[in-house]
Motif scaffolding. Sequence first.
Motif, PDB file in Angstrom:
ATOM      1  N   PRO A   1      -6.021  49.271 -16.933  1.00 48.60           N
ATOM      2  CA  PRO A   1      -6.233  50.009 -15.683  1.00 48.60           C
ATOM      3  C   PRO A   1      -7.154  51.211 -15.879  1.00 48.60           C
ATOM      4  N   GLU A   2      -7.138  51.806 -17.066  1.00 47.62           N
ATOM      5  CA  GLU A   2      -8.005  52.949 -17.320  1.00 47.62           C
ATOM      6  C   GLU A   2      -9.466  52.525 -17.344  1.00 47.62           C
ATOM      7  N   ALA A   3      -9.768  51.359 -17.940  1.00 47.00           N
ATOM      8  CA  ALA A   3     -11.145  50.876 -17.941  1.00 47.00           C
ATOM      9  C   ALA A   3     -11.618  50.616 -16.518  1.00 47.00           C
ATOM     10  N   LEU A   4     -10.752  50.027 -15.688  1.00 48.28           N
ATOM     11  CA  LEU A   4     -11.126  49.787 -14.289  1.00 48.28           C
ATOM     12  C   LEU A   4     -11.360  51.099 -13.560  1.00 48.28           C
ATOM     13  N   ARG A   5     -10.479  52.060 -13.741  1.00 48.49           N
ATOM     14  CA  ARG A   5     -10.635  53.346 -13.063  1.00 48.49           C
ATOM     15  C   ARG A   5     -11.956  54.015 -13.448  1.00 48.49           C
TER      16      ARG A   5
ATOM     17  N   GLY B   1     -15.832  53.261   1.034  1.00 47.81           N
ATOM     18  CA  GLY B   1     -14.501  53.170   1.615  1.00 47.81           C
ATOM     19  C   GLY B   1     -13.686  52.066   0.972  1.00 47.81           C
ATOM     20  N   LYS B   2     -14.285  50.870   0.846  1.00 47.60           N
ATOM     21  CA  LYS B   2     -13.588  49.772   0.191  1.00 47.60           C
ATOM     22  C   LYS B   2     -13.332  50.090  -1.285  1.00 47.60           C
ATOM     23  N   LEU B   3     -14.302  50.745  -1.939  1.00 45.55           N
ATOM     24  CA  LEU B   3     -14.136  51.112  -3.343  1.00 45.55           C
ATOM     25  C   LEU B   3     -12.964  52.080  -3.506  1.00 45.55           C
ATOM     26  N   ALA B   4     -12.823  53.003  -2.550  1.00 40.07           N
ATOM     27  CA  ALA B   4     -11.722  53.965  -2.626  1.00 40.07           C
ATOM     28  C   ALA B   4     -10.373  53.257  -2.536  1.00 40.07           C
ATOM     29  N   ASP B   5     -10.319  52.190  -1.729  1.00 38.66           N
ATOM     30  CA  ASP B   5      -9.065  51.439  -1.627  1.00 38.66           C
ATOM     31  C   ASP B   5      -8.706  50.808  -2.978  1.00 38.66           C
ATOM     32  N   VAL B   6      -9.721  50.249  -3.643  1.00 38.62           N
ATOM     33  CA  VAL B   6      -9.463  49.639  -4.953  1.00 38.62           C
ATOM     34  C   VAL B   6      -9.040  50.700  -5.961  1.00 38.62           C
ATOM     35  N   LEU B   7      -9.722  51.824  -5.959  1.00 34.61           N
ATOM     36  CA  LEU B   7      -9.408  52.892  -6.906  1.00 34.61           C
ATOM     37  C   LEU B   7      -7.991  53.413  -6.682  1.00 34.61           C
ATOM     38  N   ALA B   8      -7.576  53.510  -5.411  1.00 31.78           N
ATOM     39  CA  ALA B   8      -6.223  53.981  -5.118  1.00 31.78           C
ATOM     40  C   ALA B   8      -5.181  53.030  -5.712  1.00 31.78           C
ATOM     41  N   LEU B   9      -5.437  51.729  -5.609  1.00 25.52           N
ATOM     42  CA  LEU B   9      -4.513  50.757  -6.205  1.00 25.52           C
ATOM     43  C   LEU B   9      -4.526  50.844  -7.728  1.00 25.52           C
ATOM     44  N   ALA B  10      -5.707  51.060  -8.314  1.00 23.02           N
ATOM     45  CA  ALA B  10      -5.801  51.195  -9.765  1.00 23.02           C
ATOM     46  C   ALA B  10      -5.076  52.441 -10.253  1.00 23.02           C
ATOM     47  N   GLU B  11      -5.111  53.515  -9.443  1.00 25.78           N
ATOM     48  CA  GLU B  11      -4.432  54.751  -9.833  1.00 25.78           C
ATOM     49  C   GLU B  11      -2.913  54.577  -9.879  1.00 25.78           C
ATOM     50  N   LYS B  12      -2.394  53.601  -9.112  1.00 25.77           N
ATOM     51  CA  LYS B  12      -0.943  53.386  -9.087  1.00 25.77           C
ATOM     52  C   LYS B  12      -0.431  52.730 -10.374  1.00 25.77           C
ATOM     53  N   ILE B  13      -1.368  52.143 -11.157  1.00 26.99           N
ATOM     54  CA  ILE B  13      -0.934  51.467 -12.386  1.00 26.99           C
ATOM     55  C   ILE B  13      -0.834  52.510 -13.491  1.00 26.99           C
TER      56      ILE B  13
ATOM     57  N   ARG C   1     -15.045  54.871 -10.823  1.00 28.01           N
ATOM     58  CA  ARG C   1     -15.554  56.238 -10.654  1.00 28.01           C
ATOM     59  C   ARG C   1     -17.046  56.302 -10.940  1.00 28.01           C
ATOM     60  N   ASN C   2     -17.487  55.577 -11.962  1.00 34.46           N
ATOM     61  CA  ASN C   2     -18.932  55.537 -12.240  1.00 34.46           C
ATOM     62  C   ASN C   2     -19.697  54.972 -11.059  1.00 34.46           C
ATOM     63  N   ARG C   3     -19.160  53.904 -10.471  1.00 33.23           N
ATOM     64  CA  ARG C   3     -19.862  53.292  -9.341  1.00 33.23           C
ATOM     65  C   ARG C   3     -19.838  54.209  -8.117  1.00 33.23           C
ATOM     66  N   ARG C   4     -18.734  54.907  -7.906  1.00 29.80           N
ATOM     67  CA  ARG C   4     -18.660  55.841  -6.775  1.00 29.80           C
ATOM     68  C   ARG C   4     -19.721  56.928  -6.906  1.00 29.80           C
ATOM     69  N   LYS C   5     -19.924  57.439  -8.133  1.00 27.34           N
ATOM     70  CA  LYS C   5     -20.976  58.439  -8.352  1.00 27.34           C
ATOM     71  C   LYS C   5     -22.360  57.854  -8.074  1.00 27.34           C
ATOM     72  N   ALA C   6     -22.553  56.610  -8.477  1.00 33.27           N
ATOM     73  CA  ALA C   6     -23.851  55.977  -8.265  1.00 33.27           C
ATOM     74  C   ALA C   6     -24.134  55.791  -6.785  1.00 33.27           C
ATOM     75  N   LEU C   7     -23.110  55.378  -6.009  1.00 36.19           N
ATOM     76  CA  LEU C   7     -23.299  55.205  -4.571  1.00 36.19           C
ATOM     77  C   LEU C   7     -23.640  56.531  -3.898  1.00 36.19           C
ATOM     78  N   GLN C   8     -22.943  57.595  -4.303  1.00 29.69           N
ATOM     79  CA  GLN C   8     -23.226  58.904  -3.723  1.00 29.69           C
ATOM     80  C   GLN C   8     -24.630  59.369  -4.087  1.00 29.69           C
ATOM     81  N   ALA C   9     -25.035  59.139  -5.337  1.00 29.46           N
ATOM     82  CA  ALA C   9     -26.389  59.520  -5.751  1.00 29.46           C
ATOM     83  C   ALA C   9     -27.434  58.718  -4.983  1.00 29.46           C
ATOM     84  N   ARG C  10     -27.145  57.450  -4.679  1.00 29.07           N
ATOM     85  CA  ARG C  10     -28.077  56.628  -3.907  1.00 29.07           C
ATOM     86  C   ARG C  10     -28.208  57.178  -2.490  1.00 29.07           C
ATOM     87  N   LEU C  11     -27.096  57.559  -1.880  1.00 30.26           N
ATOM     88  CA  LEU C  11     -27.146  58.134  -0.538  1.00 30.26           C
ATOM     89  C   LEU C  11     -27.906  59.447  -0.525  1.00 30.26           C
TER      90      LEU C  11
END
Length: 680
Positions: free
Chosen positions: A116-120, A187-199, A124-134
Motif C-alpha cells: 500500500p505504501e508503494a501505491l500511495r 478527483g478520481k485519483l483522490a478517491d483511490v488515494l483515500a482507499l489506499a490510505e485506509k490500508i 501522490r507523484n501522479r497528483r503532483k504531475a497533474l497539478q503541474a500540468r494544469l
Amino acid sequence: YSDSFASLISLLDVGAVTGPPHAPYIRRKIARNYVCQRRREDVEAWFANQPDRSPFPTRDQDEIIVSPSGFEIDAIRAVETYGEQVLQHAAMGPARYHTLASWTVMHLHKRALSSPEALRCSLRNRRKALQARLNAQLAEDAGVSLEAARANVLDEDTGERFTEEEAGFRVERTTYGNTDAIRAEPGKLADVLALAEKITARRDSKLQKLLDRVLRNRLAYRPKVVIFTRYVDTLNYLKKEITRDKRYADVDVLTIHGGLNERQRRDVFFAFEQSKKAVLVATDAISEGINLQHVCAQVIHYELPWNPNRLEQRNGRVDRFGQREKTVYIRTMVMDETLDATILKVLVKKANQIRRDYGFSPPYFGDETNIIDLIQQYDTTLSPQQLNLFDNLNAAPTNPDDAADPFAPELLNRIRDESFYGQADVSLPEVEQRLRQTADTIGSPEEIRKFVLSGLSRFGCHVTPLADGCYRLKLTHPALQIAGVGDEIPHATFDAEAALDNPELTALDLGHPLVRRLLELIKQELFTGSEYYGRTAAVVTPDVSEPVALFHLLARYVVNTTPQNIVEALIPVAIPLYGDDPLPPDKTRALLHPTLSAATRTEIEIKEALEDAAAIPNRETFFARAIEARRQALVAERQAMLNRMRRHADDTLAPWLNGLDDLSPGTYDVLTVTVLFSER
C-alpha cells in the motif's frame, strides 16, 4: 547461435560441421566427442556415486498465497476503475499515448500489489504531475519511451538511460488528454488515494503474514534472510515495519538499492555478513553478480516478478555452487485473485514443471514473445478490465505464427535434443587427483600464504592478522606499491572461494600483481645477490632418519605431432647423501611438504652437505631414470586418452592428434636442491 557455435567447432577440423557458413549442420555424433557442456545436473550426477555430497544445495521452494482484505480489494478495484478513465483520456490523443497510458495503469496496479505504501507514493507523484500540468509547468510527455515503460512493467532491462526507479517515476508523471480531462482526473485519483490510505500496516494482509509467519519461520531456521522487492518505496516500508515490530528487536534490518554506490553496498554486505541475526531487504540491484551463498540460504520474494528470468536471477544469489547449507529456502508471496496470481499460474508454475520434466528452464523470452502474449494464450480467468488492458497493450500485435511459445512441446524437445554435450562420464576422482598434483607442483594456497607473509616481512611491510582470518597489508616498501593495488590491502585472503563470495576481500594467488612482484623481487635478490643463493635450502625434519638431498628438475619433452610441441614437467628426485639409491616416488612426494623442526644446523654443516649433494655418485643416472619414468607415465596417460577418443569417434581421430603419445626426451635443468637433515 548455431552458426557461431559451428564456427568454433570447425576450428578443430574433425569433420563435425558441414554445409554453408550461413546454414551449418553440426554432426552431433562427432561433435559431442570434442565439446564439454557442464550443466548443473551433470555435476550433480558426478557426485551421485561419490562419498562427498554435491556442492549444490537442494531447493525448498513454495508460494505463500495471501488472501487480500476487503480494504485491499477495494483499493485494487479502484485502481482498475481509475485506469479505465486514464485510458479514455489517452484515447483522445496520439496512439502512442494510448499504449503508454496502458503501461501507466499496469504500473500502478503492480505497485498496489507490492505494498500500500508503494501505491500511495505513486498516486501522490501522479497528483503532483497533474497539478503541474494544469499550472503549465509540465508537458504531457514526461520523457519516457514506450520501450522503457514496457520494460518497467514487465521487469525487464529498462536500458542505460533510466534506472528502474526513474523509469517508473516518469511513467507515473506522464499525463494524457486535454485540459478538461486533466481537471477531471484528480478527483478520481483522490478517491483511490483515500482507499489506499485506509490500508494501515495492521490491515496489510501481506505484511502481517510476513511478520506473523513467513519471516518468523525462516529466522527460526537460520539467522539470515534476504527479502527481495521490486520497489524502493516497499523496501523502506518493510524496513520500517520490521524494525518497529518488537518480535524482531534482536534482528539487524539492512537495505540495498540502486541508489547506493559500490562502496556503500560493500559496507552493507559486510554488516550483513558480520551480524549474528539479520534481514537484508534488497531491490534487484543485487539480483545479478552478487553472490550470497557464503552467508545466506534463504530468500523471500515480497512480490512476484513478472519475468521468470528475474526470479531465477534472485534465487541464484543463494542457490548456487558452493552453498554451505544443504537446503536453500525460497518463498514467494502472492496476492490471491490478482494479476500476480495469474502470472504465478501461467508462467512460474509452468516453468517449474518444465524444469522438473526436461531438466532446464524454458527460454524466456524471445524477441517475438512476451508476457502479454502468454497470458492471453494460457489464461481465461482475467477480469474484463484486465482483458481490456491487455488488448490495449497489444494494439499492434505480432503475427501469432511468428511468436515463439516457450512452453510448446516441440520447442522444448528440440532444446533437449540439442543439449547433447554433457560429459558426466568424466571421472571426478581423476580430476581431483590432477588438482592435488597441480597444488603440489605450483604451490597450495597455504604455501602461497607463507611465501607472501615471509616476503612482506623481508621487505619491511606491516602485516596485521584480522579476526576473520584475513590480513591487513600495508605495503610500505616503494618497490611493492603497484598501480591498481595502492599502498594498502585492507582485507587480504588466500582463500579464493571466500573472495569469490565476498567482494570485500582481495584474493592473493599466483596471478595477483603483488604476488608476482614479490616473486620477481625475491628471485632477483636470491639468485643474483651475494648474501643468499636462492636455488639451495636446508631444513631439519623428523621425516628423515639420514640426510637427504631433494632435487627439483625441470624436464622438457618433444611431442612428435605436426608441428612438434614442447611440454615441460617438474620432477622431484630424493637421494640420500650417503646411500646407494634414490627414494621411491611415494616417499619422495611425502618429503615435498616436510614437518619442520625447531632444530638448526650450522652454516658449515649446510655447505658441506650441499657439496656432498653435488658430488653424489651416479647422480646424472638417477636423474635420467626419473626423467624417463615421467616420460613413460605421460605416454601412458596420452595413450589412454586417445583410446577413449577412438572408441567414441569410431576409431577416427583428427590429423593433428597423430603423434600426441610420441614423446622424446629433451633437455633438463636442476632448478633447486634442498638438504633435509634429521633431528639426530
